[in-house]
Structures are given as C-alpha cells and as structure tokens.
Design a protein around this motif. Structure first.
Motif, PDB file in Angstrom:
ATOM      1  N   UNK A  39       0.833  -1.213   0.000  1.00  9.14           N
ATOM      2  CA  UNK A  39       0.000   0.000   0.000  1.00  9.14           C
ATOM      3  C   UNK A  39       0.864   1.258   0.000  1.00  9.14           C
ATOM      4  N   UNK A  40       1.812   1.346   0.916  1.00 12.50           N
ATOM      5  CA  UNK A  40       2.647   2.549   0.989  1.00 12.50           C
ATOM      6  C   UNK A  40       3.449   2.738  -0.298  1.00 12.50           C
ATOM      7  N   UNK A  41       4.093   1.660  -0.764  1.00 13.44           N
ATOM      8  CA  UNK A  41       4.947   1.767  -1.942  1.00 13.44           C
ATOM      9  C   UNK A  41       4.172   2.199  -3.177  1.00 13.44           C
ATOM     10  N   UNK A  42       2.975   1.624  -3.362  1.00 13.79           N
ATOM     11  CA  UNK A  42       2.168   1.964  -4.534  1.00 13.79           C
ATOM     12  C   UNK A  42       1.642   3.389  -4.438  1.00 13.79           C
ATOM     13  N   UNK A  43       1.177   3.774  -3.231  1.00 10.51           N
ATOM     14  CA  UNK A  43       0.648   5.132  -3.051  1.00 10.51           C
ATOM     15  C   UNK A  43       1.757   6.177  -3.214  1.00 10.51           C
ATOM     16  N   UNK A  44       2.960   5.858  -2.742  1.00 11.60           N
ATOM     17  CA  UNK A  44       4.079   6.797  -2.868  1.00 11.60           C
ATOM     18  C   UNK A  44       4.395   7.041  -4.342  1.00 11.60           C
ATOM     19  N   UNK A  45       4.314   5.986  -5.144  1.00 10.53           N
ATOM     20  CA  UNK A  45       4.557   6.150  -6.590  1.00 10.53           C
ATOM     21  C   UNK A  45       3.437   6.959  -7.234  1.00 10.53           C
ATOM     22  N   UNK A  46       2.206   6.704  -6.787  1.00  9.43           N
ATOM     23  CA  UNK A  46       1.054   7.382  -7.378  1.00  9.43           C
ATOM     24  C   UNK A  46       1.082   8.881  -7.082  1.00  9.43           C
ATOM     25  N   UNK A  47       1.393   9.246  -5.843  1.00 10.79           N
ATOM     26  CA  UNK A  47       1.313  10.661  -5.434  1.00 10.79           C
ATOM     27  C   UNK A  47       2.673  11.370  -5.428  1.00 10.79           C
ATOM     28  N   UNK A  48       3.749  10.606  -5.412  1.00 11.11           N
ATOM     29  CA  UNK A  48       5.085  11.212  -5.365  1.00 11.11           C
ATOM     30  C   UNK A  48       5.487  11.692  -3.983  1.00 11.11           C
ATOM     31  N   UNK A  49       4.762  11.264  -2.931  1.00 11.26           N
ATOM     32  CA  UNK A  49       5.147  11.710  -1.584  1.00 11.26           C
ATOM     33  C   UNK A  49       6.326  10.896  -1.053  1.00 11.26           C
ATOM     34  N   UNK A  50       6.866  11.372   0.063  1.00  4.80           N
ATOM     35  CA  UNK A  50       7.959  10.688   0.725  1.00  4.80           C
ATOM     36  C   UNK A  50       7.366   9.635   1.671  1.00  4.80           C
ATOM     37  N   UNK A  51       7.669   8.356   1.440  1.00  3.96           N
ATOM     38  CA  UNK A  51       7.037   7.276   2.180  1.00  3.96           C
ATOM     39  C   UNK A  51       7.986   6.584   3.145  1.00  3.96           C
ATOM     40  N   UNK A  52       7.474   6.305   4.350  1.00  6.56           N
ATOM     41  CA  UNK A  52       8.268   5.659   5.393  1.00  6.56           C
ATOM     42  C   UNK A  52       7.451   4.527   5.993  1.00  6.56           C
ATOM     43  N   UNK A  53       7.979   3.319   5.932  1.00 10.18           N
ATOM     44  CA  UNK A  53       7.246   2.166   6.423  1.00 10.18           C
ATOM     45  C   UNK A  53       7.927   1.538   7.631  1.00 10.18           C
ATOM     46  N   UNK A  54       7.114   1.174   8.635  1.00 13.44           N
ATOM     47  CA  UNK A  54       7.630   0.500   9.831  1.00 13.44           C
ATOM     48  C   UNK A  54       6.872  -0.807  10.009  1.00 13.44           C
ATOM     49  N   UNK A  55       7.613  -1.889  10.260  1.00 14.40           N
ATOM     50  CA  UNK A  55       6.962  -3.157  10.572  1.00 14.40           C
ATOM     51  C   UNK A  55       7.902  -3.970  11.455  1.00 14.40           C
ATOM     52  N   UNK A  56       7.319  -4.876  12.230  1.00 13.77           N
ATOM     53  CA  UNK A  56       8.134  -5.686  13.150  1.00 13.77           C
ATOM     54  C   UNK A  56       8.753  -6.887  12.444  1.00 13.77           C
ATOM     55  N   UNK A  57       8.292  -7.200  11.241  1.00 15.27           N
ATOM     56  CA  UNK A  57       8.758  -8.398  10.532  1.00 15.27           C
ATOM     57  C   UNK A  57       9.937  -8.093   9.608  1.00 15.27           C
ATOM     58  N   UNK A  58      11.066  -8.726   9.874  1.00 15.19           N
ATOM     59  CA  UNK A  58      12.249  -8.538   9.023  1.00 15.19           C
ATOM     60  C   UNK A  58      11.998  -9.026   7.592  1.00 15.19           C
ATOM     61  N   UNK A  59      11.453 -10.252   7.387  1.00 15.56           N
ATOM     62  CA  UNK A  59      11.235 -10.682   5.995  1.00 15.56           C
ATOM     63  C   UNK A  59      10.276  -9.788   5.229  1.00 15.56           C
ATOM     64  N   UNK A  60       9.246  -9.259   5.902  1.00 16.98           N
ATOM     65  CA  UNK A  60       8.306  -8.364   5.206  1.00 16.98           C
ATOM     66  C   UNK A  60       9.005  -7.077   4.787  1.00 16.98           C
ATOM     67  N   UNK A  61       9.798  -6.501   5.689  1.00 19.35           N
ATOM     68  CA  UNK A  61      10.496  -5.247   5.381  1.00 19.35           C
ATOM     69  C   UNK A  61      11.545  -5.459   4.289  1.00 19.35           C
ATOM     70  N   UNK A  62      12.168  -6.632   4.302  1.00 18.02           N
ATOM     71  CA  UNK A  62      13.164  -6.932   3.279  1.00 18.02           C
ATOM     72  C   UNK A  62      12.523  -6.915   1.886  1.00 18.02           C
ATOM     73  N   UNK A  63      11.329  -7.532   1.782  1.00 18.08           N
ATOM     74  CA  UNK A  63      10.600  -7.547   0.513  1.00 18.08           C
ATOM     75  C   UNK A  63      10.197  -6.123   0.117  1.00 18.08           C
ATOM     76  N   UNK A  64       9.718  -5.351   1.098  1.00 20.15           N
ATOM     77  CA  UNK A  64       9.314  -3.966   0.830  1.00 20.15           C
ATOM     78  C   UNK A  64      10.497  -3.154   0.295  1.00 20.15           C
ATOM     79  N   UNK A  65      11.650  -3.308   0.944  1.00 20.85           N
ATOM     80  CA  UNK A  65      12.825  -2.513   0.567  1.00 20.85           C
ATOM     81  C   UNK A  65      13.302  -2.852  -0.845  1.00 20.85           C
TER      82      UNK A  65
END
Ligand SMILES: [Zn+2]
Length: 254
Positions: free
Chosen positions: A97-123
């Motif tokens: 959600x954050x990654x797609x919305x950041x591309x759509x609007x061009x805003x600066x996006x920051x994501x926090x999650x407790x899961x290392x594998x999830x964040x790795x995929x996001x990054x």
C-alpha cells in the motif's frame, strides 16, 4: 527524522556510511537492501504468526493478482495526497500500500513493521521509500511532528504514538477488516468501527468514514494464500476455488 530506539535514549539517529548512530553511540546497520533494523531485544519475542514467509509471499501474490487493487484505489481516493506529503505506514507489512501510493502521489514514504522478511521484501520492491524494522506497538522510532499523514492498514494501532509523530493538521487513515471481509472463508466478523473511533477520540476527530468491498474468483492456490495471510485461526476445511469477498472500513481522522 529517525530517533534512537534504545529505551530512554531517543536521540536523533544520524547516517554514517552503512549505519545510523545516535550521539550516545547506539548504532544500527543499514541492510544491503536499504532498510534499517531498529528492533530492540525486548521486542523480538512479540513476533506474530502472520509474519511467516508463507504468509508474506501469499499476500504479495494476492496483490500481484490485482484482487486488492479496488481497496488500494479507495484508500488512495480517501487520502488524496501530493508530493509535498511525508507519510508513515505503521505496520506496513510487505509495503504494497505505501509503496504503490508513494509512486502514485510522489510523496515521501516511510514504512515501519516488526517483521524482518516483510520489510526486506518492501525494501527490494520499493527502494524509493524508507523501511524500518521496529515494534510500533511500543514506540515509533521517529521524531515528533514528522509526518503529514499516518496510515494503519489492518495493523495494530497505537493512538498516542500516531498523535506524537503527526505534525499540525496531520491526518490519520485507519483501515479495518469490515464484517463481510473474507465472509466465505470465516463467516461474518464484527463491526469494529465504533470501538475504533472511541479509541481515537481523545487525540483525533473523525473526518470521513467509508466502506470498500470487492470480490474475486480465486483458484485453490490463491485461496490458500488468503488463508495463510490472515492471523486468526480458521476452521479446517478443504481448499478449493471460490469467490472471496475483500472488504475494509476506512476511517479518516485529523
Ligand atoms: Zn541512543
């Protein structure tokens, strides 16, 4: 904008080559894929079963199939942002959600999650956003008044921390599973909107509320992905192709 997650420290973190560090010398490596792990030892035991690799991969495949696109579009319409915004997704999971919305609007996006594998995929998937591993239930490792919007999409909520990191005129978007979400697989759920609004009333005022519902014909593999991606245990049943409803209650606060 990042602050030290060590208890009672919370000094700004400054980037120094492949790590970030505070003035007291607490330092954290920046992973090869670009995210920063700020998880503290006391946070590690609170891992949730939904954070398994199978759950993360399953959710990603559902996004790739397009079944969540109508939900994304409804969220997009509700938040209506510009490139001037700075947005935090608390409990961002794989960052869809954050990654797609950041591309759509061009805003600066920051994501926090407790899961290392999830964040790795996001990054890896959305390198233009910044990604942090931390326990948002406890403390958001961000300075006060950092964001113009905080989003929390079917994640755990921390009203006091959301309020602290939001700037003046900041807004908060909460997405909750609606009662008919996945109704074919687990029956009708509770309506959580009234209780959630109550929880936030001390720090926020409700601006807008809406429900978005979509359904998709899923094959057996996709149904299995859905079953893997939800945290609550469900009745054991054979996995077969079926139509599945996806439904979110969206609450926008200021
Ligand atoms: Zn520190």
């Amino acid at each position: 904008m990042l602050v030290c997650p060590v208890r009672d420290c919370h000094l700004p973190l400054v980037r120094d080559n492949r790590r970030v560090a505070c003035e007291r010398g607490h330092s954290f490596d920046i992973a090869r894929s670009g995210y920063i792990n700020l998880l503290q030892p006391q946070d590690r035991r609170s891992r949730k079963p939904g954070d398994s690799n199978a759950a993360i991969a399953g959710r990603r495949r559902l996004h790739d199939l397009g079944v969540t696109a109508p939900l994304l579009d409804a969220i997009s319409e509700m938040i209506g942002r510009s490139s001037d915004d700075t947005v935090l997704d608390a409990g961002c999971g794989d960052g869809f959600y954050l990654g797609t919305l950041a591309r759509r609007f061009g805003f600066s996006g920051h994501g926090v999650d407790i899961s290392v594998p999830a964040i790795e995929i996001a990054a890896k998937q959305y390198p233009e956003c910044s990604w942090i591993v931390a326990n948002a239930d406890r403390f958001l490792p961000c300075s006060d008044d950092s964001f113009s919007l905080v989003i929390s999409i079917t994640a755990r909520m921390n009203p006091a921390e959301f309020r602290r990191v939001l700037g003046k005129n900041g807004q908060l978007l909460i997405a909750l599973p609606a009662p008919d979400d996945l109704i074919e697989l687990r029956g009708r759920g509770r309506d959580r909107t009234a209780r959630t609004v109550d929880t936030f009333l001390r720090d926020f005022a409700l601006v807008k509320q809406t429900r978005v519902t979509t359904s998709a014909d899923l094959d057996a593999a996709a149904v299995r992905d859905v079953l893997n991606s939800v945290y609550r245990p469900m009745r054991a049943q054979p996995v077969e192709a079926t139509r599945v409803t996806f439904s979110l209650d969206l609450l926008l606060f200021r």
